[in-house]
Design an enzyme around this catalytic site. Sequence first.
Site, PDB file in Angstrom:
ATOM      1  N   GLN A   2      26.696  22.742   9.188  1.00  0.00           N
ATOM      2  CA  GLN A   2      26.460  21.610  10.083  1.00  0.00           C
ATOM      3  C   GLN A   2      25.258  21.854  11.004  1.00  0.00           C
ATOM      4  O   GLN A   2      25.224  21.373  12.136  1.00  0.00           O
ATOM      5  CB  GLN A   2      27.717  21.326  10.909  1.00  0.00           C
ATOM      6  CG  GLN A   2      28.797  20.573  10.169  1.00  0.00           C
ATOM      7  CD  GLN A   2      28.404  19.125   9.877  1.00  0.00           C
ATOM      8  OE1 GLN A   2      27.569  18.531  10.545  1.00  0.00           O
ATOM      9  NE2 GLN A   2      28.999  18.560   8.841  1.00  0.00           N
ATOM     10  N   SER A   3      24.272  22.547  10.507  1.00  0.00           N
ATOM     11  CA  SER A   3      23.112  22.914  11.312  1.00  0.00           C
ATOM     12  C   SER A   3      22.310  21.706  11.772  1.00  0.00           C
ATOM     13  O   SER A   3      21.845  20.892  10.958  1.00  0.00           O
ATOM     14  CB  SER A   3      22.206  23.837  10.495  1.00  0.00           C
ATOM     15  OG  SER A   3      20.946  24.000  11.104  1.00  0.00           O
ATOM     16  N   ASN A   4      22.107  21.592  13.086  1.00  0.00           N
ATOM     17  CA  ASN A   4      21.198  20.585  13.629  1.00  0.00           C
ATOM     18  C   ASN A   4      19.751  20.891  13.228  1.00  0.00           C
ATOM     19  O   ASN A   4      18.973  19.976  12.945  1.00  0.00           O
ATOM     20  CB  ASN A   4      21.298  20.559  15.156  1.00  0.00           C
ATOM     21  CG  ASN A   4      22.660  20.154  15.645  1.00  0.00           C
ATOM     22  OD1 ASN A   4      23.208  19.140  15.246  1.00  0.00           O
ATOM     23  ND2 ASN A   4      23.242  20.958  16.527  1.00  0.00           N
TER      24      ASN A   4
ATOM     25  N   ALA B 202      18.711  22.361  10.500  1.00  0.00           N
ATOM     26  CA  ALA B 202      18.482  21.992   9.103  1.00  0.00           C
ATOM     27  C   ALA B 202      18.279  20.486   8.973  1.00  0.00           C
ATOM     28  O   ALA B 202      17.370  20.021   8.267  1.00  0.00           O
ATOM     29  CB  ALA B 202      19.658  22.451   8.246  1.00  0.00           C
TER      30      ALA B 202
END
Length: 337
Positions: free
Chosen positions: A78-80, A82
Amino acid sequence: MFDRFPRLALLDRPTPIQPLPRLSAALGEALNGVRLFVKRDDLAAVGGGGNKLRKLEFLLGAARAEGADMVVTVGALQSNHARLTAAAAAREGFACELFLTKSVPRTDVAYTGNGNRFLDDLFGARVHELPGDADSLSAAEARAGVLRAQGRRVYVFPSGGSSPVGCLGYAACAAEILAQSTAMGEDFTRILVANGSAGTHAGLAAGLFAMGHDPKLAKSYAVLATQAQAEAETLSKANATLALLKPGASLSSADIVIDGGHRGPGYGIPTDAMRAAVRLMARSEGVLLDPVYSGKAFGGLLHDVRTGLYQPGDAVLFLMTGGVPGLFAYPGAFAET
């Protein structure tokens, strides 16, 4: 100071600094006369906004200067970072691949297919999902080698965009905050931020020091690593960034102020203080904190205010780093019974 570094414009600057009158009224006497402000780095036109755009301005600027046609980076599922890399790459015409680790022990569809993960696909990135303990950066570098052999020109950067080049984004933000504070006639006691990959705090500390200000003006709340790990990582990245801005200068461990007491059981795992902070901000100001970074950091700020860490009249600036799409991966955390 920053003009000599290649840079692409991804957000309107300066992002606004706003007071929190209704939240302050809700806190009442518990606020103890402290004045709260937020810097809205969550407000940006690209990809849903967030602090990673400042880093990506310099990272994609460097990629373009090197002739790259593709960017590859890493993060959690859930990387912001990325999500915003995928969005900014689409806007600027780069192909994009993401190596995402399953770092949070969840397999429900809200987490694995919604929020940032859904947007990665929407922005056209090719996503490689890896186990939580995988060395994603090594996998990304290996993939870059394959792509280069095929004729692609690939630029790779680490989690959070927190390389020295990426951290320049928040060194420049420090200059922006100082200019805004002068224009406002405010003297901020602290600039507070979440600390994940350490780049935002590192950039702020390096920028403040390079401009002759106390780097301890910046303080962060660790949400990923332990306090000791976060301190070491932030100091290392701050000095690597400072080497680009002011060669020969260096920071010491005493210049890095980090609170590790609000991470909870681990990265991406909700805490009661985070839930309370997110609800308070939403219901008093109509502003959204994310559950992984800013929610925990703002919970730390509220704790510090309520326990008297600041004096009446102090002006405290919270850096809103975005991450709102992550809320949609955490509906169960906010279910009220």
